[in-house]
Structures are given as C-alpha cells and as structure tokens.
Scaffold this active site. Structure first.
Site, PDB file in Angstrom:
ATOM      1  N   SER A 118     -22.728-132.476 -86.751  1.00  0.00           N
ATOM      2  CA  SER A 118     -21.450-132.345 -86.043  1.00  0.00           C
ATOM      3  C   SER A 118     -20.603-131.249 -86.691  1.00  0.00           C
ATOM      4  CB  SER A 118     -20.683-133.652 -86.055  1.00  0.00           C
ATOM      5  OG  SER A 118     -21.541-134.710 -85.708  1.00  0.00           O
ATOM      6  N   THR A 137     -36.791-132.378 -94.609  1.00  0.00           N
ATOM      7  CA  THR A 137     -37.673-131.281 -94.983  1.00  0.00           C
ATOM      8  C   THR A 137     -37.787-131.079 -96.489  1.00  0.00           C
ATOM      9  OG1 THR A 137     -37.123-130.146 -92.968  1.00  0.00           O
ATOM     10  CG2 THR A 137     -38.257-128.866 -94.628  1.00  0.00           C
ATOM     11  N   GLU A 165     -30.210-137.892-100.433  1.00  0.00           N
ATOM     12  CA  GLU A 165     -28.926-137.979 -99.735  1.00  0.00           C
ATOM     13  C   GLU A 165     -28.262-139.341 -99.882  1.00  0.00           C
ATOM     14  OE1 GLU A 165     -30.016-136.970 -95.772  1.00  0.00           O
ATOM     15  OE2 GLU A 165     -29.778-134.822 -96.106  1.00  0.00           O
ATOM     16  N   LYS A 200     -37.001-128.099-102.587  1.00  0.00           N
ATOM     17  CA  LYS A 200     -35.740-128.552-101.982  1.00  0.00           C
ATOM     18  C   LYS A 200     -36.049-129.777-101.134  1.00  0.00           C
ATOM     19  CE  LYS A 200     -34.166-128.349 -98.378  1.00  0.00           C
ATOM     20  NZ  LYS A 200     -34.110-129.258 -97.181  1.00  0.00           N
ATOM     21  N   ASN A 238     -25.577-138.760 -92.783  1.00  0.00           N
ATOM     22  CA  ASN A 238     -26.523-138.535 -91.696  1.00  0.00           C
ATOM     23  C   ASN A 238     -25.970-138.861 -90.321  1.00  0.00           C
ATOM     24  OD1 ASN A 238     -28.990-137.489 -92.953  1.00  0.00           O
ATOM     25  ND2 ASN A 238     -28.737-139.339 -94.196  1.00  0.00           N
ATOM     26  N   THR A 249     -30.392-127.364 -98.846  1.00  0.00           N
ATOM     27  CA  THR A 249     -29.594-127.738 -97.664  1.00  0.00           C
ATOM     28  C   THR A 249     -28.574-128.785 -98.135  1.00  0.00           C
ATOM     29  OG1 THR A 249     -31.284-129.336 -96.991  1.00  0.00           O
ATOM     30  CG2 THR A 249     -31.307-127.186 -95.900  1.00  0.00           C
TER      31      THR A 249
END
Lengths: 383, 383
Positions: A383, A179, A259, A168, A378, A146
């Site tokens: 959006s 996740t 991230e 992942k 995040n 993702t």
C-alpha cells in the site's frame, strides 16, 4: 567481504531509482576468472518469476560471468513483457561487460505483478559496471535488501581458497518468503558439476530447512560462482563443507532478521524413523500458527506441538511422543511431563525438541514466531 | 432451537465450575427416542483426545442415547488418566439416565494437556440431568463455547421433520482450530448407515472446507442423532440436503466468529481439472499467511494468490491463471489484469476467485484474515 572475499570477483551496489525511497536497489557481481563455472538452485514454486526462468536457462551450460540483481520489484507474474525486461537487462550487462547475454544471470525481488522501470534499471546497469570493485561486496549486499533490516554476508576461508556470499530475505528456498536471493562465490577451481553437487547438498540442509512463514516465493535464487583464481581444487568433501558452512551462516541470519519476528525457533526432530519423517514433522511444527503465537507469548504450549505432529504421516505412536522446550521435557509419553513453569523463554532463540521415539534419524528446521508486527508489515507492504 | 428443535430430544447447559470464570461449561443432549440411531465424524489428527477415542468406540454400534460435552478443558494428551476420566464421565451420565455407558458420547474442548477437574464435572452431570428440557437447546449451545463470542445454532424444518444443531469453535473439521464440536439432531426416522452417509457428505462439503488458521484440532467431533419421533423417514437425498444445509449454516457461523478475524474470505476455485485440485488450491490460498495479512489490510495483493497456487500439484499453466478479488479480475493470464484500485474491500466478506483454466470442476473454501488480534488472543490463551 561478501561476494568479493574470494579472489577473481568484483561487485558493485548502487541506487538506480527502482525504489521510490532512493535506497540502493541494483547489484552487479562479476567473475573475472580464469574459470567461470557456476551452479544454481531456484524456487520450486510452479509460478516462477521471469528472472528465474531466464537464469535457469543460462545456467544450463554450467557457466556464468555475471549476476545482476535488483530489489524494488520481483518481475513475477508480469507476462511476456516481464520476460523481455529480464532479457534486456541481461543484454545490457553483456553490452557493458563485452560478454554474451547467455553468461548473465538475473535475480529480482520486490512486489509481484509490477513491471520494472526499465528507464531507470538500464542506466543503473551502466553505473554499476562503472563502480565494479574488488571491495564492492558489501555494497552489493546492501543493494539487494527489501524488508531486511540488515544486510547479510558470510565467508569461510580454508587453506588457500575461500567461499563467501551474500543473502537477502527472510525465509526458505522452497517454500520461501519474500524472496530469498543468495550469491556465493569461490576462488577455488571447481567444475560446474561439483559446484552443483556441493550447492544442492548445502541448500537441502540449510535454506530448505528455514521456514519463516510457510510462504513460497516466486523468485528464490541461490547461485554459486567459481573463479578458480586461487589456483586450488579442494577435495570435494571439504569444499562441500565450506559451502554448507556459508549457507548455514546466511540461513541463520535470514531467520534472525525475519519480518516482524521476535523469536528464532530451532525445531529439532529426533529419533525419527527416516530423515524425511523428521523434516515433515519439523515443517508441520514450523508452520503451526497457534504454536508460533504461543512462542511469541513465551507460553510453552506443548499441546500445539503435539497437534502439529498429529497432522503428519510420519511414523510415531501418540503415547510415545516427548517434547522439550528449551530443554525442559514438558511432554512425556504423549502426556504431561515436567513442570512447564521451569521453561525460560525470555531469550530470542527458543528450541523445541520433538522426540518421535520411532528410530534414529533427525533434522533441524528453523522458524520464527508470529507477531502483530508481522501482520502489520504484511498488511501494509504494497500500500 | 438448536439441538431441541427436533422432537424427541432434551438438553441442558450449566456451569459446573470447570471454567475458572464461572461461565457455563457442561452440556447434555439426550435422545428420548423412539429410535437412537447415530453417526459421527472426528478429527483426522493422529493425536486424538480421550473423548474422541471414546466416542469413536461407542459409535461403532450406530446408536447413541446421550452426548455430554464440556468446555474448559480438551482432555487431550492426558494419558491413561485422561481416558479414565472420559470413561467415568460417560458412566456418570449412564448412571443418572439409567442407561449404559456405551450409549453415551463424550466431547471436550479447551486447553490441551490439562486433566479435567472431575470433582466438579461429575456433580455437574447430575445437575445437567436434572435440568434437561425440551427447551434446553440454547443453554446447551452456550455451555460449549470457549473463545466463541456468540453461540451457534441452526435449524431446517421440512415436511413433518426437522434437522437442528449447535456448534462451537472457529475452524475446520480436518484440519481444525481450537476444536470444533457440533451436535446435530433430527426427529426423522433414519437408519444409522443413512445418517452416516448424509453426515459424511455434508461435512466433506462444509466443515472440511472451512480453514480459519490451518491448525488441526485433537478434539473435533461432529455427531448426528436421530430420534425418529416425527415418525417420518424422508427420502435420503432430501435428508442429506437438509443435513448439509444445517452444516453449511453452522460452518459459516464458525468462520464469522473466528478468533481475532476481521474478514471472512470466500475462496472460489473454478475451472479446475478435478474437484480435488480445486480443494488443494483453495486450501493453499486459505493458508497463505502473507495473503491473509494483505486481505486484513484491504490490499488486493493477487501476486500472493498466484504464489500460493504455484505451491500445489494441481493441473494449471502459470500463464493461463486468472484471479478476481471481489469480482475484479486483477490478474489475467498470469499477469496484470484490471486496475486493482477498482477492488472494494471495505466489507467483512471478501471473495477471491481463482480460475485455473484447466477444466470444469470447482470448490469453495472459507478462511479468515490474519490479524494482530489473532496473534494476541493466541499468544495469551493459556497464560
């Protein structure tokens, strides 16, 4: 190599159109036997996605023939329709592979609260089945990404048998971020209960000790499938070590690709009275936003480590605590220690050592720093 | 008005030179009586700063004549020398006011792990004592600021008596960020045990329910001093209500000025089985970094609310949860509800309502969003 490094497995990864950007989003992993033993661990979040509820059910029998995974949608908080969609996905896999739906685990990742586009997903299952290959492991690993910037695989080969896998996400099993999906395969001939023992032991010491941002996912899933194709049943301790090594490798890759992160923080808690104390203290340090910001700024702010330790119930005396950052003991006996200017924090990996001076147990927790990029990624994700 | 709104109090705020930038950094509040009853609550962090340990001791007798507060240094994790410095500060106040050191509370805020410049602080005490005034409340409130952009004061006046106060910081009592210091004064004639009851009741419902960034300070201190100068002893319930109103006002100001925040998030947990459940769920939502980022991005990402609720032990069924953001029920029965595009998040205050559908208890927790400015401010703070 990934999930097809072990003999007896085929896999595929394709673009079914679930993701609007056309990237690969559907993976299929098939155990061609002769054995079909399997084990799994799942998020401890009480709000569980439909595929988690499904896969927990099908694993009750200790056998799996296939795993179908999609990115582009978590299928969490989607009500009865979401569960029907998971069921329909498993039925579709069963139909094309000519097996039972009860042999198919399902895993999903992506936004919560959005129904999957089944008109794209179900044809995607047919396409993936048509592309199943003994060399499909890499493509499968790519299709479950993702926000991952790279796909993650790991393999350990022992005397005549192999454990491999793909992952992942960037975070923990419980709690877990964004996740984490992991599928491990082995061609060793191992019974379901021994797979379960090895997997729980490994996840407790690896994925459970990775805490990128303290947020627990609704979808975390770690599966281990054994084909027995190597015709070897390893000694359980050796097998468990191999599973742990693969999990360790994948967990480290998750943290390394978290991230927005610019630092990987290795938190060692030493001289704790109990292992539970060490883990509790490690988690508290891992989740301290002020410390995570300081490490981003390459600031060896040990006061924030002490204030995080102070929020726990672990055994310690405040005036006996010692803290090292990258090996420099900046805090000794709860107060100022070596010169903080000696700490070199230029590299991505930063080690924080917390000495509780209360016993001889220890634990390592991995975390990431907190960055403006994390905030940006995040605040704009859905959006 | 601040701490000198109530009769019987004088205060001062001066620049002693503790802060390198020359801003005010030392405050003194004196209770001139006739009564000297007092109560206090402190951080629940087990790593407590020297002034917290000192002030807890002196409050054991239920009386205080003066409070000395400094910004520019927390005097936390500073070992025996740090405690000696706190003691010396109280002794200096006692000397210039001709009272006992056991009548003087000390509070400090700033960086952890740094000794205070006593050569500047002690002369500062003399200067502050010389400037004590019935109009000194504002200056005292200004002198305790650290990263605060504005000083915070509040006053409630009832029939013949007053409760007023000042606060600094942005966060909670327990846990708390960047140190919250609060001094409340009243001219009502209230015994120490009733002050204590009113203060604990108020802090439990106000400062304890403010969670800017989930980090607990080593220095949080809330003091309530009563001079009795109004010659009135209010009914305890009415007095407790006034104390709570002042605390509520100050707590709301803390959230409104939290470091780097662009949103104030009011988290209402309703229909909980118990108040403790409501608070636990509220805190879990308040500390979810992913949700805090989403709210910063004006994204009504209710899936992150559900995943935060799912990490708690509160009583609820996942498929009965409802979530509203600014009044729009975007999640109904654990699944997709009203159209998320109906949610207007342009304004600073955002309300997240979590309906646990498990009882009739409720709680409100205040939090802030997570922003790049927060990261910047806290990655550069000690550099």
């Amino acid at each position: 190599m990934s999930v097809t490094a072990a003999k007896g497995f085929t896999a595929a990864g394709i673009a079914a159109g679930i993701k609007a950007n056309g990237n690969p989003d559907l993976a299929l992993v098939v155990n061609n036997g002769p054995r079909r033993a399997a084990a799994g661990v799942f998020t401890s979040n009480r709000v569980k996605a439909a595929p988690v509820l499904w896969s927990q059910q099908v694993l009750a029998g200790g056998e799996l023939t296939a795993v179908v995974l999609n990115s582009g949608g978590a299928n969490a908080c989607t009500g009865p329709k979401g569960f029907q969609d998971t069921h329909a996905t498993a039925e579709k896999v069963a139909e094309v592979l000519e097996i039972g739906a009860g042999e198919v685990a399902v895993a999903s990742t992506g936004l919560i609260g959005v129904l999957l586009p089944m008109d794209k997903l179900l044809p995607g299952v047919e396409q993936a089945a048509a592309e199943l290959s003994e060399h499909g492991g890499e493509k499968a690993a790519i299709a479950i990404k993702t926000t991952d910037t790279v796909h993650k695989t790991a393999v350990v080969t022992k005397d005549g048998w192999t454990v491999g896998g793909m992952a992942k996400g960037a975070g923990m099993l419980a709690p877990g971020l964004a996740t984490m999906l992991v599928v491990l395969t082995t061609d060793a001939d191992v019974a379901a209960k021994d797979l379960d023992g090895a997997l729980r032991h490994a996840t407790r010491l690896t994925f459970d000790r990775v805490d990128s941002d303290g947020c627990m996912s609704t979808n975390d899933t770690v599966l281990l499938l054994a084909s027995g194709a190597a015709g070897v049943t390893p000694e359980q301790g050796e097998f468990a070590d191999a599973v742990r090594a693969v999990c360790d490798d994948l967990a480290r890759q998750l943290i390394g690709d978290a991230e927005g992160a610019s630092k990987d923080i290795r938190i060692e808690v030493i001289n704790a009275a109990t292992e539970d104390d060490a883990v509790e203290v490690g988690r508290s340090i891992a989740r301290n936003n002020l410390l995570k910001c300081a490490i981003h700024g390459e600031d060896p702010n040990w006061g924030r480590v002490l204030s995080a330790i102070g929020t726990t119930a672990a055994a310690f005396e405040p005036d006996r605590l010692n803290v090292a950052i990258n090996g420099v003991w900046v805090c000794k006996n709860g107060s100022v220690g070596e010169d903080r200017d000696l700490v070199d924090m230029r590299y991505r990996e930063v080690t924080v050592t917390a000495d509780l001076a209360a016993g001889s147990e220890s634990a390592v927790i991995w975390a990431n720093d907190l960055t403006a990029d994390y905030v940006h990624e995040n605040s704009a994700y859905s959006s």
